[in-house]
Design a protein around this motif. Sequence first.
Motif, PDB file in Angstrom:
ATOM      1  N   ALA A 280       0.829  -1.207   0.000  1.00 17.37           N
ATOM      2  CA  ALA A 280       0.000   0.000   0.000  1.00 17.37           C
ATOM      3  C   ALA A 280       0.858   1.248   0.000  1.00 17.37           C
ATOM      4  CB  ALA A 280      -0.921  -0.002   1.211  1.00 17.37           C
TER       5      ALA A 280
ATOM      6  N   SER B  80       2.440   1.738  -3.715  1.00 18.11           N
ATOM      7  CA  SER B  80       1.667   1.486  -4.930  1.00 18.11           C
ATOM      8  C   SER B  80       0.440   2.378  -5.096  1.00 18.11           C
ATOM      9  CB  SER B  80       1.213   0.022  -4.955  1.00 18.11           C
ATOM     10  OG  SER B  80       0.319  -0.231  -3.899  1.00 18.11           O
ATOM     11  N   TYR B  81      -0.031   3.011  -4.028  1.00 12.58           N
ATOM     12  CA  TYR B  81      -1.325   3.674  -4.158  1.00 12.58           C
ATOM     13  C   TYR B  81      -1.203   5.160  -4.440  1.00 12.58           C
ATOM     14  CZ  TYR B  81      -5.851   5.686  -3.354  1.00 12.58           C
ATOM     15  OH  TYR B  81      -7.011   6.372  -3.539  1.00 12.58           O
ATOM     16  N   SER B  82      -1.980   5.597  -5.398  1.00 10.52           N
ATOM     17  CA  SER B  82      -2.299   7.002  -5.590  1.00 10.52           C
ATOM     18  C   SER B  82      -3.619   7.013  -6.333  1.00 10.52           C
ATOM     19  CB  SER B  82      -1.213   7.727  -6.403  1.00 10.52           C
ATOM     20  OG  SER B  82      -1.052   7.122  -7.668  1.00 10.52           O
TER      21      SER B  82
ATOM     22  N   LYS C  81      -1.273  -2.173 -11.969  1.00 15.85           N
ATOM     23  CA  LYS C  81      -1.796  -0.806 -11.832  1.00 15.85           C
ATOM     24  C   LYS C  81      -2.757  -0.474 -12.970  1.00 15.85           C
ATOM     25  CE  LYS C  81       2.099   1.176  -9.263  1.00 15.85           C
ATOM     26  NZ  LYS C  81       3.233   2.132  -9.292  1.00 15.85           N
TER      27      LYS C  81
ATOM     28  N   TYR D 149      -6.038  -2.335 -12.557  1.00 15.23           N
ATOM     29  CA  TYR D 149      -6.850  -1.704 -11.521  1.00 15.23           C
ATOM     30  C   TYR D 149      -7.507  -0.427 -12.052  1.00 15.23           C
ATOM     31  CZ  TYR D 149      -8.155   0.598  -7.149  1.00 15.23           C
ATOM     32  OH  TYR D 149      -8.853   1.232  -6.156  1.00 15.23           O
ATOM     33  N   THR D 150      -6.739   0.384 -12.755  1.00 13.71           N
ATOM     34  CA  THR D 150      -7.293   1.610 -13.351  1.00 13.71           C
ATOM     35  C   THR D 150      -8.395   1.268 -14.342  1.00 13.71           C
ATOM     36  OG1 THR D 150      -5.161   2.719 -13.110  1.00 13.71           O
ATOM     37  CG2 THR D 150      -6.725   3.702 -14.648  1.00 13.71           C
TER      38      THR D 150
ATOM     39  N   LEU E 133      -3.722  -5.417  -4.840  1.00 11.62           N
ATOM     40  CA  LEU E 133      -3.901  -3.981  -5.053  1.00 11.62           C
ATOM     41  C   LEU E 133      -5.337  -3.559  -4.749  1.00 11.62           C
ATOM     42  CD1 LEU E 133      -2.184  -1.586  -5.962  1.00 11.62           C
ATOM     43  CD2 LEU E 133      -2.850  -2.078  -8.326  1.00 11.62           C
TER      44      LEU E 133
ATOM     45  N   GLN F 125      -5.832  -3.619  -0.890  1.00 12.75           N
ATOM     46  CA  GLN F 125      -5.163  -2.477  -0.264  1.00 12.75           C
ATOM     47  C   GLN F 125      -5.901  -1.168  -0.543  1.00 12.75           C
ATOM     48  OE1 GLN F 125      -1.330  -2.963  -2.064  1.00 12.75           O
ATOM     49  NE2 GLN F 125      -0.599  -4.368  -0.484  1.00 12.75           N
ATOM     50  N   ASN F 126      -6.251  -0.969  -1.809  1.00 16.79           N
ATOM     51  CA  ASN F 126      -6.882   0.300  -2.181  1.00 16.79           C
ATOM     52  C   ASN F 126      -8.309   0.410  -1.669  1.00 16.79           C
ATOM     53  OD1 ASN F 126      -4.518   0.960  -3.433  1.00 16.79           O
ATOM     54  ND2 ASN F 126      -5.297   0.844  -5.522  1.00 16.79           N
ATOM     55  N   ASN F 127      -8.990  -0.715  -1.505  1.00 17.97           N
ATOM     56  CA  ASN F 127     -10.332  -0.670  -0.924  1.00 17.97           C
ATOM     57  C   ASN F 127     -10.318  -0.043   0.465  1.00 17.97           C
ATOM     58  OD1 ASN F 127     -11.723  -1.769  -3.082  1.00 17.97           O
ATOM     59  ND2 ASN F 127     -11.906  -3.814  -2.195  1.00 17.97           N
TER      60      ASN F 127
ATOM     61  N   THR G 246      -9.021   4.128  -0.410  1.00 20.03           N
ATOM     62  CA  THR G 246      -9.438   4.973  -1.525  1.00 20.03           C
ATOM     63  C   THR G 246     -10.760   5.668  -1.244  1.00 20.03           C
ATOM     64  OG1 THR G 246      -9.900   5.019  -3.898  1.00 20.03           O
ATOM     65  CG2 THR G 246     -10.650   3.084  -2.691  1.00 20.03           C
TER      66      THR G 246
END
Length: 477
Positions: A49, A52-54, A190, A193-194, A229, A232-234, A237
Amino acid sequence: MKIAFLLTIHFCLLVFAHCYGGNGYDPLENVLSIQRSKRSAQDHIELTAENSYSPVYVGPQDGLKDVDKISSLPGQPNGTDFDQYSGYVTVDPHHGRALFYYLAESPINSSTNPLVLWLNGGPGCSSFGNGAMMELGPFRVNADNVTLSRNKYAWNNVANVLFLESPAGVGFSYSNTSSDYKTGDIQTAKDSYTFLINWLERFPEYKSRDFYITGESYAGHYIPQLAQLIVQNNKITNQTVINLKGIALGNAYVDDETENTGLFDYFWTHAIISDEIHEGIISNCNFTEAGTITDACNDYKIQAFAAKSNIYFYDIYAPLCSPSSNSTPSISAFDPCTENYISSYLNIASVQQSLHAKPVKWESCNEYINKHWTDLPFTVLPVIQDLMATGISVWIYSGDTDARVPVTTSRYSIDKLQTSVKTPWYPWMYEEKVGGYVVGYQNLTFVTIRGAGHFVPSYQPARALAFFSSFLEGKLP
């Protein structure tokens, strides 16, 4: 001299054998050979996390769903009773990078059935051409190259199935920036995910739907990394939360040591290589991450592949496609020339137009992407362990006639996970016959599909659908 001679034999066999992608090379072995030759400690990479996250790019999606709806595919059979969509989702507007997708909704209960993302591996191979058209999609291409027939065991019978061509450069996906075609695991996760965040804006009815990811081969890297990913992003975000419920990895490359040991043990136990070659590999090869691959080890590996001769080791008992004779059905009635039909069909201009695809020369696998893969961790087993601890459903399945990523490799990989058995190994039945075998572990399920090669839904479509239905229901088959 001996090694050079055997290398020549190996190359010739690869060129003339019936191969994944139909273009005379083994994409997984190709990328692994390159990566093994340059592997360093820096290759042991895990997504976290922190690094990798933005917030991801989200583009305007209004009206694009209607544009993407397929009125009909050329040659599709009458009576098609489900909706299908395809098109592009931009994941990087500055580079002009866009990923192609194909969605096959369910004929029944599409508004309540889960959403499943399918990923093929390679790396560099097409999830649409190989996954949808050859394996689990609603249609198969006929031998005339221009008409389609219905696959009655398609996975969209029980789920809405989304096929993603990833990374850019695979299949119909593209980038306007040529440097994007030198990519690897991290960027692929990434971008995928996008893609999902933007696709869910385009199809908002799926935002709250149960979501699963499945695929095969090198997707054994793609799927755990994308799932990690998402998890983590859940948590952090303020964008869409993806309702991930489970993952299923088919004949999956997840660990380099077990890939090697499982491959050559499978060759030996299935009478493909001699006792002497097998013993030479055991005595001379250290496949651990810190191990050094010696000349003696390479010599025995080359002998093993030469001994294999020209069997199609993605399904060791299947016949080859012969251009000089009529197609001969395999033991599971799968036409071994199917890849040729798909390639011809997907390069018809009217087909590409109906798919809303840019006019290109479609290929099953992109060799440039494969050869220029930039990052490939030695193992993703730590990522799988992390996912097991989250409570999502984690399944590993294996067709037992595959020698590319064989059932032995999967079992050795599971041993490394050091999880305990909850439900001991037993045969699961389909239509009063053994469909395969299953063992339930703590936070993990392992299933074999009897008589299936690397592309499980191609060779055993009925058993594959039965397994897949069990996976979605969260019940052992």
